[in-house]
Write a protein that holds these residues in place. Structure first.
Motif, PDB file in Angstrom:
ATOM      1  N   GLY A 136      11.574  -1.486  -7.646  1.00 46.76           N
ATOM      2  CA  GLY A 136      10.231  -0.164  -7.539  1.00 46.76           C
ATOM      3  C   GLY A 136       9.706  -0.518  -8.924  1.00 46.76           C
ATOM      4  O   GLY A 136       9.993  -1.293  -9.729  1.00 46.76           O
ATOM      5  N   ALA A 137       8.093  -0.006  -8.868  1.00 47.37           N
ATOM      6  CA  ALA A 137       7.547  -0.010  -9.621  1.00 47.37           C
ATOM      7  C   ALA A 137       6.511   1.112 -10.132  1.00 47.37           C
ATOM      8  O   ALA A 137       5.456   0.916 -10.619  1.00 47.37           O
ATOM      9  CB  ALA A 137       6.495  -1.232  -9.585  1.00 47.37           C
ATOM     10  N   GLY A 139       6.649   5.100 -11.841  1.00 50.79           N
ATOM     11  CA  GLY A 139       6.954   5.464 -13.204  1.00 50.79           C
ATOM     12  C   GLY A 139       8.312   5.528 -13.533  1.00 50.79           C
ATOM     13  O   GLY A 139       8.912   5.220 -14.577  1.00 50.79           O
ATOM     14  N   ALA A 140       9.392   5.871 -12.519  1.00 48.64           N
ATOM     15  CA  ALA A 140      10.835   5.653 -12.792  1.00 48.64           C
ATOM     16  C   ALA A 140      11.365   4.459 -13.130  1.00 48.64           C
ATOM     17  O   ALA A 140      12.202   4.137 -14.206  1.00 48.64           O
ATOM     18  CB  ALA A 140      11.598   6.475 -11.553  1.00 48.64           C
ATOM     19  N   ASN A 160       9.270  -5.349  -6.491  1.00 46.02           N
ATOM     20  CA  ASN A 160       8.624  -4.321  -5.998  1.00 46.02           C
ATOM     21  C   ASN A 160       8.153  -4.849  -4.512  1.00 46.02           C
ATOM     22  O   ASN A 160       7.391  -5.877  -4.365  1.00 46.02           O
ATOM     23  CB  ASN A 160       7.409  -3.617  -6.704  1.00 46.02           C
ATOM     24  CG  ASN A 160       7.138  -2.146  -6.061  1.00 46.02           C
ATOM     25  OD1 ASN A 160       7.965  -1.416  -5.745  1.00 46.02           O
ATOM     26  ND2 ASN A 160       5.801  -1.998  -6.146  1.00 46.02           N
ATOM     27  N   ARG A 161       8.111  -3.750  -3.493  1.00 44.00           N
ATOM     28  CA  ARG A 161       7.235  -4.206  -2.292  1.00 44.00           C
ATOM     29  C   ARG A 161       5.697  -4.641  -2.629  1.00 44.00           C
ATOM     30  O   ARG A 161       5.488  -5.884  -2.102  1.00 44.00           O
ATOM     31  CB  ARG A 161       7.329  -2.907  -1.468  1.00 44.00           C
ATOM     32  CG  ARG A 161       6.910  -3.106   0.017  1.00 44.00           C
ATOM     33  CD  ARG A 161       6.843  -1.830   0.766  1.00 44.00           C
ATOM     34  NE  ARG A 161       6.368  -0.637   0.121  1.00 44.00           N
ATOM     35  CZ  ARG A 161       6.440   0.605   0.479  1.00 44.00           C
ATOM     36  NH1 ARG A 161       7.406   0.865   1.785  1.00 44.00           N
ATOM     37  NH2 ARG A 161       5.960   1.691  -0.228  1.00 44.00           N
ATOM     38  N   THR A 162       5.321  -3.883  -3.287  1.00 38.50           N
ATOM     39  CA  THR A 162       3.807  -4.307  -3.872  1.00 38.50           C
ATOM     40  C   THR A 162       3.918  -5.035  -5.113  1.00 38.50           C
ATOM     41  O   THR A 162       4.022  -4.279  -6.315  1.00 38.50           O
ATOM     42  CB  THR A 162       3.189  -3.062  -3.940  1.00 38.50           C
ATOM     43  OG1 THR A 162       2.999  -2.232  -2.982  1.00 38.50           O
ATOM     44  CG2 THR A 162       1.409  -3.473  -4.200  1.00 38.50           C
ATOM     45  N   ARG A 165       2.069  -4.060  -8.650  1.00 35.37           N
ATOM     46  CA  ARG A 165       2.471  -2.981  -9.383  1.00 35.37           C
ATOM     47  C   ARG A 165       3.486  -3.538 -10.439  1.00 35.37           C
ATOM     48  O   ARG A 165       3.435  -3.109 -11.568  1.00 35.37           O
ATOM     49  CB  ARG A 165       2.835  -1.710  -8.628  1.00 35.37           C
ATOM     50  CG  ARG A 165       1.846  -1.081  -7.727  1.00 35.37           C
ATOM     51  CD  ARG A 165       2.335  -0.043  -7.003  1.00 35.37           C
ATOM     52  NE  ARG A 165       2.610   1.250  -7.944  1.00 35.37           N
ATOM     53  CZ  ARG A 165       3.161   2.297  -7.786  1.00 35.37           C
ATOM     54  NH1 ARG A 165       3.843   2.391  -6.499  1.00 35.37           N
ATOM     55  NH2 ARG A 165       3.098   3.430  -8.433  1.00 35.37           N
ATOM     56  N   THR A 199      13.206   3.134  -6.436  1.00 31.72           N
ATOM     57  CA  THR A 199      12.089   3.394  -5.398  1.00 31.72           C
ATOM     58  C   THR A 199      12.375   4.657  -4.701  1.00 31.72           C
ATOM     59  O   THR A 199      13.513   5.263  -5.187  1.00 31.72           O
ATOM     60  CB  THR A 199      12.062   2.306  -4.318  1.00 31.72           C
ATOM     61  OG1 THR A 199      13.457   2.423  -3.524  1.00 31.72           O
ATOM     62  CG2 THR A 199      12.142   0.797  -4.938  1.00 31.72           C
ATOM     63  N   SER A 200      11.617   5.251  -4.129  1.00 30.07           N
ATOM     64  CA  SER A 200      11.914   6.398  -3.507  1.00 30.07           C
ATOM     65  C   SER A 200      12.628   6.075  -2.119  1.00 30.07           C
ATOM     66  O   SER A 200      12.896   7.371  -1.473  1.00 30.07           O
ATOM     67  CB  SER A 200      10.706   7.395  -3.213  1.00 30.07           C
ATOM     68  OG  SER A 200       9.817   6.354  -2.772  1.00 30.07           O
TER      69      SER A 200
END
Ligand code: ATR
Length: 288
Positions: A136-137, A139-140, A160-162, A165, A199-200
């Motif tokens: 994930g990228a 804030g967390a 990250n997927r993207t 970021r 990530t969420s």
């Protein structure tokens, strides 16, 4: 809720939108009651546009401080006069303290909470021993990367997927951070000391994260910041692979400890099982 609040009582709280499912009032008020403090911890849920007015209105110390949750953590940092090093590194504040002279201090205890969660659920884990992978990228993820760098991780790999970021965070945090796509998970997991889902994905109602946990070393600790559900599909997969796991509720409690001390000047009293209280509120009786 404190049963002995007087006119001299100290007030702290949590601000977020939404805040109605926050576990923080339950945790802090249990500690307040057990410590016999003349204090209370209350929830605030302003509109997105109303956050700045709420924070500005507390300048002067009418309340002691606020925990800050989504979506206000970045704005909280921007509104403060004196950011701590942890808040600056995370690019976000989860704690605001209001001083009598009108000043606002911003701090971030999420990183300390993350490390405390590892210490409590993966005893012996050494953040300096091996690279740490963060998925994930947002804030967390940025906060987690900053916390592990500060704790001496030899390398942080942000996937990250993207990818762009992840690259933004890597550029801002500097040399020991690598940015990769989720498709590089297999290589990135090799040799990792910890893998953290920031990530969420895995949140109740969201899709699960498909990553090759089996590519991690057997000693790797797997952590998910999500705690609804407590055992995410990601953690279930890690447990099925025989990895030690750390859950997001341990991090939530971990960040509350230094917040409580900052608000009330005393450490949370020992002997209060806030995890059991939180699990009960989540509708769970014990760790799955
Ligand atoms: P934060 O609350 O941490 O600030 P955010 O900025 O909303 O969160 O970021 C959510 C993170 O979860 C992002 O890294 C997002 O990936 P993208 O940047 O590519 O959007 C990631 N994320 C959300 N759902 C995902 C899914 N199903 N698979 C993979 N990554 C996901």
């Amino acid at each position: 809720m404190s049963s002995s609040l007087t006119g001299a009582g100290l007030v702290a709280g949590v601000v977020g939108a939404p805040v109605r499912h926050s576990l923080s009032p339950i945790i802090h008020n249990a500690w307040i009651a057990a410590a016999g403090l003349d204090a209370v911890y209350v929830p605030f849920s302003p509109s997105e546009a109303g956050f700045a007015a709420l924070v500005t209105g507390f300048r002067g110390g009418a309340i002691r401080g606020l925990n800050v949750t989504l979506p206000f953590k970045e704005e909280a940092l921007a509104l403060a006069d004196t950011p701590s090093a942890a808040a600056q590194a995370a690019g976000a504040a989860n704690l605001l303290l209001f001083e009598a002279d009108g000043g606002i201090i911003a701090d971030n205890t999420d990183g300390a909470g993350l490390l405390a969660a590892f210490a409590s659920q993966a005893p012996g884990f050494d953040p300096t021993a091996a690279p740490v992978v963060i998925l994930g990228a947002g804030g967390a993820a940025r906060g987690a990367a900053a916390a592990f760098l500060a704790a001496g991780a030899p390398e942080v790999r942000i996937l990250n997927r993207t990818v762009a970021r992840a690259e933004t965070i890597a550029l801002s945090l500097g040399g020991r951070v690598a940015a990769l796509g989720l498709d590089a998970a297999e290589q990135a997991f090799a040799g990792a000391g910890a893998v953290i889902n920031a990530t969420s994905a895995g949140l109740t109602g969201q899709g699960a994260l498909e990553v090759p946990i089996a590519a991690t070393p057997a000693s790797c600790v797997v952590m998910d910041m999500v705690y609804k559900p407590l055992q995410t599909p990601f953690l279930a997969q890690a447990e099925a692979e025989g990895r030690r796991t750390v859950d997001g509720l341990a991090m939530l409690i971990g960040q509350a400890v230094p917040s409580f001390t900052a608000f009330f000047g005393v450490r949370p009293p020992a002997g209060v099982d806030v995890r059991a209280l939180a699990l009960k509120t989540l509708g769970l009786n014990e760790r799955i």
